[in-house]
Enzyme design. Structure first.
Site, mmCIF file in Angstrom:
data_model
loop_
_atom_site.group_PDB
_atom_site.id
_atom_site.type_symbol
_atom_site.label_atom_id
_atom_site.label_comp_id
_atom_site.label_asym_id
_atom_site.label_seq_id
_atom_site.Cartn_x
_atom_site.Cartn_y
_atom_site.Cartn_z
ATOM 1 N N SER A 7 0.907 -1.289 -0.054
ATOM 2 C CA SER A 7 -0.031 -0.150 0.238
ATOM 3 C C SER A 7 0.717 1.230 -0.111
ATOM 4 C CB SER A 7 -0.819 0.054 1.214
ATOM 5 O OG SER A 7 -1.490 1.367 1.345
ATOM 6 N N HIS A 32 -1.193 -1.118 -4.266
ATOM 7 C CA HIS A 32 -2.511 -0.752 -3.803
ATOM 8 C C HIS A 32 -2.688 0.568 -3.369
ATOM 9 C CE1 HIS A 32 -5.876 -1.878 -1.197
ATOM 10 N NE2 HIS A 32 -5.367 -1.182 -0.370
ATOM 11 N N ASP A 34 -4.827 3.665 -1.860
ATOM 12 C CA ASP A 34 -5.878 3.788 -0.844
ATOM 13 C C ASP A 34 -6.227 5.258 -0.827
ATOM 14 O OD1 ASP A 34 -6.237 1.449 0.758
ATOM 15 O OD2 ASP A 34 -4.039 1.985 1.527
ATOM 16 N N MET A 36 -9.022 8.027 0.070
ATOM 17 C CA MET A 36 -9.752 8.365 1.095
ATOM 18 C C MET A 36 -10.339 9.814 1.107
ATOM 19 S SD MET A 36 -7.643 6.858 4.389
ATOM 20 C CE MET A 36 -6.685 5.379 4.336
ATOM 21 N N HIS A 65 -8.288 0.913 -4.014
ATOM 22 C CA HIS A 65 -9.206 0.687 -2.736
ATOM 23 C C HIS A 65 -9.564 2.165 -2.441
ATOM 24 C CE1 HIS A 65 -9.824 -0.553 1.746
ATOM 25 N NE2 HIS A 65 -10.626 -0.333 1.017
ATOM 26 N N MET A 67 -12.093 4.226 -0.367
ATOM 27 C CA MET A 67 -12.591 4.389 1.020
ATOM 28 C C MET A 67 -13.510 5.750 0.938
ATOM 29 S SD MET A 67 -9.581 2.644 3.150
ATOM 30 C CE MET A 67 -8.720 2.940 1.761
ATOM 31 N N MET A 136 -11.440 -6.407 5.181
ATOM 32 C CA MET A 136 -10.528 -5.452 5.896
ATOM 33 C C MET A 136 -10.248 -6.117 7.311
ATOM 34 S SD MET A 136 -10.073 -2.571 4.124
ATOM 35 C CE MET A 136 -9.079 -1.758 5.361
ATOM 36 N N GLY A 141 -8.982 3.675 7.211
ATOM 37 C CA GLY A 141 -8.623 4.886 7.528
ATOM 38 C C GLY A 141 -7.421 5.331 7.727
ATOM 39 N N ASP A 175 -6.735 -6.765 3.805
ATOM 40 C CA ASP A 175 -5.833 -5.299 4.016
ATOM 41 C C ASP A 175 -6.076 -4.941 5.340
ATOM 42 O OD1 ASP A 175 -5.231 -2.938 3.455
ATOM 43 O OD2 ASP A 175 -6.764 -2.096 2.452
HETATM 44 C C1 DX5 Z 1 -6.532 1.347 5.593
HETATM 45 C C2 DX5 Z 1 -5.959 1.007 4.467
HETATM 46 C C3 DX5 Z 1 -4.867 -0.234 4.125
HETATM 47 C C4 DX5 Z 1 -3.460 0.371 4.775
HETATM 48 C C5 DX5 Z 1 -2.662 -0.657 5.130
HETATM 49 O O1 DX5 Z 1 -7.326 1.823 5.906
HETATM 50 O O2 DX5 Z 1 -6.803 0.471 3.279
HETATM 51 O O3 DX5 Z 1 -4.460 -0.423 2.819
HETATM 52 O O4 DX5 Z 1 -2.727 1.350 4.086
HETATM 53 O O5 DX5 Z 1 -1.685 -0.262 5.826
HETATM 54 P P1 DX5 Z 1 -0.961 -1.351 7.102
HETATM 55 O O6 DX5 Z 1 -0.379 -2.649 6.448
HETATM 56 O O7 DX5 Z 1 0.182 -0.471 7.581
HETATM 57 O O8 DX5 Z 1 -2.145 -1.517 8.058
HETATM 58 ZN ZN ZN Z 2 -6.483 -0.348 1.443
#
Ligand code: DX5
Ligand code: ZN
Length: 215
Positions: A7, A32, A34, A36, A65, A67, A136, A141, A175
């Protein structure tokens, strides 16, 4: 399938291109991303502009991904810019079937993500439209949170639920808080893709860290 998706949330954003290369050299299978929006989750990261930039330099596929509260707009947009997989949250919209369909029509695999408190059975009515289910294993977040141990059983339940309810193969991604302490159990339970942020980007030797997840 036994794939790893680092990620970029834990990458050094001042040198993003080099960070992507570092993970590709380490043996990553996907990047990956993220996304948000400070509405669906209490954090704000980046959007299609950065995904498009990553797409231009990456030599492995992007796994986006979302969110965000509005996957209907941004899901198809991320698919159209070339991401291989675009996931959004079941909890974010009453129009899950519609968003799945639009992501596929825009050219990506459609992923449906579930937060830790959402049961796997919600996938039932839309199973034919899902290419990947994302479990998840932290509350979405933030990177760097502790793995929720019940997630291993949830992956096993999902694997069985898919086998019992469709003949199609649907990818399972996990994840959040993934490290060398839980990766083997997650693959064993049926995961196909493990996302890992802080563990991989924080490692001095990312190749060794990545291999430790696949072992
Ligand atoms: C959390 C994200 C994850 C996160 C994973 O909301 O969706 O993808 O970045 O990071 P680690 O592996 O540090 O939990
Ligand atoms: Zn993620």
């Amino acid at each position: 399938m036994k794939a790893i998706a680092p990620s970029i949330l834990s990458a050094d954003f001042t040198r993003l291109g080099e960070e992507l290369e570092r993970m590709e050299a380490a043996g990553a299978d996907y990047h990956h991303l993220d996304v948000m929006d400070a509405h669906f989750v209490p954090n704000l990261t980046f959007g299609p502009l950065l995904a498009e930039a990553a797409q231009r330099v990456a030599s492995i596929p992007l796994d986006v991904h979302l969110m965000i509260a509005d996957p209907m707009t941004y899901g198809p947009m991320c698919a159209a810019l070339g991401a291989e997989i675009v996931s959004f949250h079941f909890e974010a919209t009453p129009h899950v079937h519609s968003v799945l369909t639009k992501i596929r029509a825009a050219g990506a695999k459609a992923g449906l993500a579930l937060t830790p408190s959402t049961p796997v059975e919600v996938l039932g009515p839309v199973l034919n439209y899902v290419d990947m289910a994302l479990i998840m294993s932290v509350n979405p977040g933030f990177g760097g949170q502790a793995f929720i141990p019940e997630s291993v059983d949830k992956v096993a339940r999902l694997k069985k639920f898919i086998a019992d309810n469709t003949g199609r193969s649907i990818l399972i991604e996990v994840d959040g808080g993934v490290t060398d302490k839980n990766a083997a159990a997650l693959f064993e339970a049926g995961a196909d893709i493990l996302v890992s942020g802080s563990f991989l980007y924080g490692a001095a030797d990312s190749a060794a860290a990545l291999q430790s997840l696949k072992k």
